[in-house]
Design a protein around this motif. Structure first.
Motif, mmCIF file in Angstrom:
data_model
loop_
_atom_site.group_PDB
_atom_site.id
_atom_site.type_symbol
_atom_site.label_atom_id
_atom_site.label_comp_id
_atom_site.label_asym_id
_atom_site.label_seq_id
_atom_site.Cartn_x
_atom_site.Cartn_y
_atom_site.Cartn_z
ATOM 1 N N ASP A 45 54.166 81.532 -15.236
ATOM 2 C CA ASP A 45 53.370 81.989 -16.374
ATOM 3 C C ASP A 45 53.679 81.210 -17.649
ATOM 4 O OD1 ASP A 45 52.181 83.962 -14.816
ATOM 5 O OD2 ASP A 45 53.756 85.420 -15.273
ATOM 6 N N GLN A 46 54.478 80.145 -17.522
ATOM 7 C CA GLN A 46 54.849 79.386 -18.715
ATOM 8 C C GLN A 46 53.951 78.166 -18.872
ATOM 9 O OE1 GLN A 46 58.582 76.839 -19.337
ATOM 10 N NE2 GLN A 46 59.076 78.710 -20.484
ATOM 11 N N ILE A 47 53.435 77.989 -20.092
ATOM 12 C CA ILE A 47 52.605 76.845 -20.444
ATOM 13 C C ILE A 47 53.449 75.855 -21.234
ATOM 14 C CG2 ILE A 47 50.563 76.093 -21.742
ATOM 15 C CD1 ILE A 47 49.588 79.041 -21.500
ATOM 16 N N TYR A 75 51.002 85.170 -20.889
ATOM 17 C CA TYR A 75 51.614 83.848 -20.743
ATOM 18 C C TYR A 75 52.820 83.715 -21.662
ATOM 19 C CZ TYR A 75 48.584 83.421 -24.818
ATOM 20 O OH TYR A 75 47.955 83.659 -26.013
ATOM 21 N N ASP A 76 53.663 82.749 -21.333
ATOM 22 C CA ASP A 76 54.752 82.316 -22.201
ATOM 23 C C ASP A 76 54.463 80.855 -22.531
ATOM 24 O OD1 ASP A 76 57.126 82.306 -23.623
ATOM 25 O OD2 ASP A 76 58.305 81.679 -21.897
ATOM 26 N N VAL A 77 54.966 80.372 -23.651
ATOM 27 C CA VAL A 77 54.694 79.002 -24.076
ATOM 28 C C VAL A 77 55.988 78.318 -24.452
ATOM 29 C CG1 VAL A 77 53.526 77.543 -25.766
ATOM 30 C CG2 VAL A 77 52.371 79.585 -24.893
ATOM 31 N N GLY A 98 51.885 59.627 -15.041
ATOM 32 C CA GLY A 98 53.036 59.824 -14.162
ATOM 33 C C GLY A 98 52.992 61.118 -13.382
ATOM 34 N N GLY A 99 51.981 61.945 -13.627
ATOM 35 C CA GLY A 99 51.851 63.186 -12.872
ATOM 36 C C GLY A 99 52.741 64.311 -13.332
ATOM 37 N N ARG A 100 53.348 64.179 -14.519
ATOM 38 C CA ARG A 100 54.226 65.244 -15.025
ATOM 39 C C ARG A 100 53.839 65.615 -16.461
ATOM 40 N NH1 ARG A 100 58.851 65.247 -11.767
ATOM 41 N NH2 ARG A 100 59.340 67.278 -12.670
ATOM 42 N N PRO A 101 52.589 65.850 -16.741
ATOM 43 C CA PRO A 101 52.186 66.151 -18.117
ATOM 44 C C PRO A 101 52.349 67.622 -18.450
ATOM 45 C CG PRO A 101 50.259 66.155 -16.734
ATOM 46 C CD PRO A 101 51.426 65.822 -15.833
ATOM 47 N N PRO A 102 52.293 67.956 -19.724
ATOM 48 C CA PRO A 102 52.245 69.372 -20.105
ATOM 49 C C PRO A 102 50.869 69.943 -19.780
ATOM 50 C CG PRO A 102 51.895 68.007 -22.030
ATOM 51 C CD PRO A 102 52.226 67.066 -20.898
ATOM 52 N N GLU A 103 50.770 71.252 -19.781
ATOM 53 C CA GLU A 103 49.465 71.881 -19.560
ATOM 54 C C GLU A 103 48.528 71.678 -20.745
ATOM 55 O OE1 GLU A 103 51.816 73.102 -16.462
ATOM 56 O OE2 GLU A 103 52.343 73.641 -18.540
ATOM 57 N N ASN A 332 47.204 65.700 -11.745
ATOM 58 C CA ASN A 332 46.786 65.231 -10.426
ATOM 59 C C ASN A 332 46.415 66.401 -9.517
ATOM 60 O OD1 ASN A 332 47.188 62.570 -11.132
ATOM 61 N ND2 ASN A 332 49.253 62.463 -10.259
ATOM 62 N N GLU A 333 47.171 67.476 -9.616
ATOM 63 C CA GLU A 333 46.882 68.697 -8.863
ATOM 64 C C GLU A 333 46.940 69.865 -9.833
ATOM 65 O OE1 GLU A 333 49.449 69.130 -5.529
ATOM 66 O OE2 GLU A 333 48.987 67.161 -4.685
ATOM 67 N N VAL A 334 45.782 70.386 -10.186
ATOM 68 C CA VAL A 334 45.715 71.437 -11.204
ATOM 69 C C VAL A 334 46.234 72.759 -10.651
ATOM 70 C CG1 VAL A 334 44.177 72.775 -12.686
ATOM 71 C CG2 VAL A 334 43.763 70.328 -12.332
ATOM 72 N N ASP A 335 47.163 73.362 -11.372
ATOM 73 C CA ASP A 335 47.606 74.718 -11.077
ATOM 74 C C ASP A 335 46.595 75.644 -11.750
ATOM 75 O OD1 ASP A 335 48.822 77.312 -11.440
ATOM 76 O OD2 ASP A 335 50.764 76.413 -10.953
ATOM 77 N N GLU A 336 45.711 76.227 -10.970
ATOM 78 C CA GLU A 336 44.606 77.002 -11.535
ATOM 79 C C GLU A 336 45.096 78.206 -12.336
ATOM 80 O OE1 GLU A 336 41.689 76.011 -11.737
ATOM 81 O OE2 GLU A 336 41.584 74.414 -10.246
ATOM 82 N N HIS A 337 46.211 78.793 -11.941
ATOM 83 C CA HIS A 337 46.752 79.927 -12.684
ATOM 84 C C HIS A 337 47.166 79.494 -14.082
ATOM 85 C CE1 HIS A 337 48.864 83.619 -13.626
ATOM 86 N NE2 HIS A 337 50.009 82.948 -13.764
ATOM 87 N N ARG A 338 47.941 78.410 -14.165
ATOM 88 C CA ARG A 338 48.376 77.941 -15.482
ATOM 89 C C ARG A 338 47.202 77.406 -16.294
ATOM 90 N NH1 ARG A 338 52.952 75.507 -12.912
ATOM 91 N NH2 ARG A 338 54.820 76.775 -13.182
ATOM 92 N N ARG A 339 46.243 76.797 -15.644
ATOM 93 C CA ARG A 339 45.077 76.297 -16.366
ATOM 94 C C ARG A 339 44.332 77.462 -17.018
ATOM 95 N NH1 ARG A 339 42.177 71.428 -16.156
ATOM 96 N NH2 ARG A 339 44.297 70.593 -16.292
#
Length: 452
Positions: A45-47, A75-77, A98-103, A332-339
């Motif tokens: 639940d963290q953005i 959510y938490d941020v 690099g595939g490791r971005p913030p939300e 690269n692979e969206v986490d739909e919950h976090r999105r």
């Protein structure tokens, strides 16, 4: 891994990001990219939220985040503040490739054309935003459009932060240049404005009445120049692979007005930003060309002040501005919950952006600026209408806040401001710089397929 046509290789991004920024600091970028993904994995639940906001702006944003994540939030941020300017933009681009971005991240809207075409940003689902009470109709038209490439939305604006005119009401009242409402008298031509400044000069005891600092600061030079240029009803267009479309006569006239003001009597001919701000903040001058972001610093100085749009001197209401905007760095692979949580967070920040107005910025979300509460906020409500007349940097991969485009403009124009001579030659030098950049392919668009 995304296709080559939409996502750069990591090696290509390192080269491309450096080319966009010129002076970008690459060190530390890889560790920052890795940190976002690692921290996020621990809490579904963290953005992860990256910003370049520091100082008072950073504190105001921290307060807004704390309010949004208060009791009952879904959510938490985790907010990460990175160095303003090219180091930030380089790290953001590296994180996306690099595939490791913030939300979520903050980006100047003027930088979107340099980042969206290479697949570094994901698009916003306007339907989902609308479900949360955020739609195109809730924003001034130009501010919403600035976040779009074609028919896709890549950025949602938090604000507009335009160049404005501050004035000292006590000095200006003694000079007889205020109207019955205590606002600065309307001027509609360069001659009328120069006359007003001269009148204020009768009350500033030897200090030139208008403060404007530009030495070594291409952004300051371009902000005022482009305000005057667009007040002619004109725009600049920088077609990829083509030639800069600039109206030379209008550009020269705009630059010559700046020269007329910097005559040593109306304004100090050779002044830097800090010195100009200090002149006004200590009550020695009566007028100041600056950005809305200086509201807090002038207020803290204790000098009486008010703010207004830069007067329309060439017929068309216009002001240079940029916007802090929310973007979705490519996943690269969206986490739909976090999105989905990210969408909720952004909607909450926009709806709570009255607090952002306390920093001087004009909230982009119209339900805030059109509220009775905002109407009582001064001096912010006195210049809120500037959001309806904003003009951003001409769209190109190399333009925007903290870009080498601004420093290049300054290199071309500063000699003319320092000497009061050579305006046509300075515009020629500026055009030549832009034409050289237009021959250079966007480094984050290796296939050359994107068109604004």
């Amino acid at each position: 891994m995304a296709r080559r046509s939409t996502m750069l290789s990591r090696r290509g991004l390192l080269t491309g990001a450096a080319a966009i920024g010129g002076a970008a600091a690459l060190s530390g970028g890889l560790s920052a990219c890795g940190a976002a993904g690692a921290a996020s994995a621990a809490d579904p639940d963290q953005i992860q939220f990256w910003t370049l906001l520091s100082g008072g702006d950073g504190g105001t944003m921290a307060d807004m985040v704390a309010k949004a994540t208060g009791s009952g939030a879904a959510y938490d941020v985790k907010t990460t503040t990175l160095v303003w300017g090219e180091p930030y933009y380089t790290k953001l681009a590296m994180a996306a490739t690099g595939g490791r971005p913030p939300e979520l991240a903050i980006m100047h809207a003027s930088r979107v054309p340099g980042y969206a075409p290479g697949g570094l940003l994901d698009t916003w689902d306007v339907g989902r935003l609308a479900e949360l009470g955020v739609s195109q109709d809730d924003f001034p038209e130009e501010i919403w459009k600035k976040g779009m490439i074609g028919d896709k939305v890549f950025a949602v604006a938090l604000d507009a932060h335009p160049t404005v005119l501050m004035f000292n009401p006590e000095i200006c009242d003694k000079a007889g240049v205020l109207d019955s409402d205590g606002r600065l008298r309307k001027t509609e031509s360069p001659e009328e404005f120069i006359d007003l400044v001269s009148q204020v000069g009768g009350q500033t005891k030897g200090t030139p009445p208008l403060s404007y600092g530009y030495l070594g600061d291409g952004s300051q030079m371009f902000r005022l120049f482009y305000t005057f240029y667009t007040q002619h009803g004109a725009a600049m267009t920088f077609p990829e692979g083509g030639k800069a479309e600039i109206d030379d006569d209008i550009a020269v006239e705009s630059l010559q007005l700046m020269q007329r003001l910097l005559d040593g009597k109306l304004a100090v001919q050779r002044n830097d930003y800090a010195a100009a701000l200090a002149e006004f903040a200590t009550g020695r001058s009566g007028l100041l060309f600056t950005g809305v972001w200086e509201l807090r610093s002038v207020k803290e100085a204790g000098v009486p002040f008010d703010m207004t749009a830069i007067p329309t001197l060439f017929g068309t209401p216009a002001a240079y501005a940029d916007s802090h905007a929310f973007v979705l760095p490519h996943q690269n692979e969206v986490d739909e919950h976090r999105r989905d949580l990210t969408y909720r967070f952004v909607a909450d920040l926009l709806k709570g952006s009255y607090e952002w107005a306390t920093a001087g910025h004009v909230p982009a979300y119209l339900p805030v600026t059109q509220s009775p509460e905002y109407a009582k906020l001064t001096p912010q409500s006195h210049y809120a209408d500037v959001a309806e007349r904003v003009n951003y940097d001409p769209a190109a991969w190399f333009t925007g806040s903290a870009s080498n485009f601004h420093s290049g403009f300054g290199n071309a124009i500063q000699p003319a401001l320092m000497t009061g001579k050579g305006a046509p030659g300075a515009i020629d030098a500026f055009r030549a710089r832009v034409d050289r950049l237009l021959k250079t392919q966007n480094p984050v668009d290796p296939d050359g397929t994107w068109k604004p």
